[in-house]
Design an enzyme around this catalytic site. Sequence first.
Site, PDB file in Angstrom:
ATOM      1  N   CYS A 161      -0.364   4.188   2.114  1.00 13.15           N
ATOM      2  CA  CYS A 161      -0.207   4.024   3.566  1.00 13.15           C
ATOM      3  C   CYS A 161       1.222   4.294   3.993  1.00 13.15           C
ATOM      4  O   CYS A 161       1.468   4.932   5.023  1.00 13.15           O
ATOM      5  CB  CYS A 161      -0.522   2.589   3.988  1.00 13.15           C
ATOM      6  N   ASP A 162       2.168   3.763   3.245  1.00  6.23           N
ATOM      7  CA  ASP A 162       3.535   3.655   3.752  1.00  6.23           C
ATOM      8  C   ASP A 162       4.542   4.597   3.103  1.00  6.23           C
ATOM      9  O   ASP A 162       5.691   4.661   3.535  1.00  6.23           O
ATOM     10  CB  ASP A 162       4.006   2.200   3.615  1.00  6.23           C
ATOM     11  N   CYS A 202       0.841  -1.201   0.000  1.00  7.84           N
ATOM     12  CA  CYS A 202       0.000   0.000   0.000  1.00  7.84           C
ATOM     13  C   CYS A 202       0.873   1.247   0.000  1.00  7.84           C
ATOM     14  O   CYS A 202       1.385   1.651   1.051  1.00  7.84           O
ATOM     15  CB  CYS A 202      -0.927  -0.010   1.217  1.00  7.84           C
TER      16      CYS A 202
END
Lengths: 314, 108
Positions: free
Chosen positions: A142-143, A139
């Site tokens: 997200c990261d 993701c």
Amino acid sequence: MTIEKSHYELIILGAGPAGLTAGLYASRARIDHVLIEKGAPGGQVLTTDWVDNYPGFPEGISGFDLSDKMTAHAKRFDVNIMTKEVASVELEDPDAKRIVFGDGSAITCDALIICTGASPNKLGIPGEAELAGKGVSYCGTCDAPFYRNMHVAVIGGGDTAVEEADYLTRFASKVTIVHRRDELRAIKILQETVFANKKIDYVWNSRVTSIEGDKEVERLQLVDNDGNTSALEVQGVFILIGITPNNEMLPLERLEADEWGFIPTDGETLTSIPGVFAAGDIRSKLMRQVVNACGEGANSVVAADHYLKTKSEN
Amino acid sequence: MASDKVQQLNDAEFDSAIGSEQPTLVDFWAPWCGPCKAIGPVVEELAEEYEGKISIAKMNVDDNPVTPGKFGIRAIPTLILFKGGEVVDQITGAVGKTQLVDLINKAL
């Protein structure tokens, strides 16, 4: 969460765009229903940075905001959402299709709409599981902030891979797209974006054979289509190579699935079992986008309602 | 439905929070992270169910850069189970409740 009652006319599994739309339509049709979701509603769109192709949002909208709006919309019409993890689905009894939860409790229904969606594919190579969360990610949105000024690789050449590669360049100093073909599969407008992005370079016709690193990702081992091997020094690797259907709770010995595990339906979302419908990414189809997930979710409720009425007349 | 049983941790109080003999599960998250949001209700539910057996806490990685760096966190959500200040085990991603219960049971 305690179970309020044991039988519903309609159960909807999964609260992504398809399930939330199904819930909205079921609630407005005053069908006795429950929408079951293991976590917060939203589905995969929750992890999508930006949605530019959903009509009605001419400026685009973040996936996070779009799922919030869909959830709020469903709640405005009092959709009955139950937060519980489904362990298995039993479809032997046409009058009591059974949903069994992780804690062993169960509820039944007359009609079932499966909107369980899909999850990112894994490569299944050495180092992937060992270094998950330590440089291996599925993701980008997200990261990405953990990779400020670092060099990362994106594996894949589809829409998601290309979008996430572009997003990652907001943080990473360099992004290398590793793709097994000699051209991207992503739609043209996304290709134009990444080809114009100076922070992105490409390794064509190549696959990753292993991910290496002591405590964190340090390098990838690659092999090209001619069998030549090489190493790519990166501090992170984002694996974005398509999706796998969330079907582990479904009785596939009874419910027909295609060779990849997606659920085929007719044009009205009916599966191989009467009274069981499928909508959204779990459905066997050519295109998986929010726009058709919502359409199928709405359609499945009308089809389920028709099934319920026909059933009660007999 | 934010639970008052989930403690919000910051860098300054982290060490004392995880030092106890009663296990602590820490959910490292950020407000912009979709899967973190997805897993949120499950973490709240576990805090209710395991009250008195383990402590459940959250740490916003945006506001607290030190602790996530110390534990090598490069993906969120990451949930780390501590006992007596030591890491028992950890899990990354929006996993289901069953997997989180399995994780918690490693320290009970």
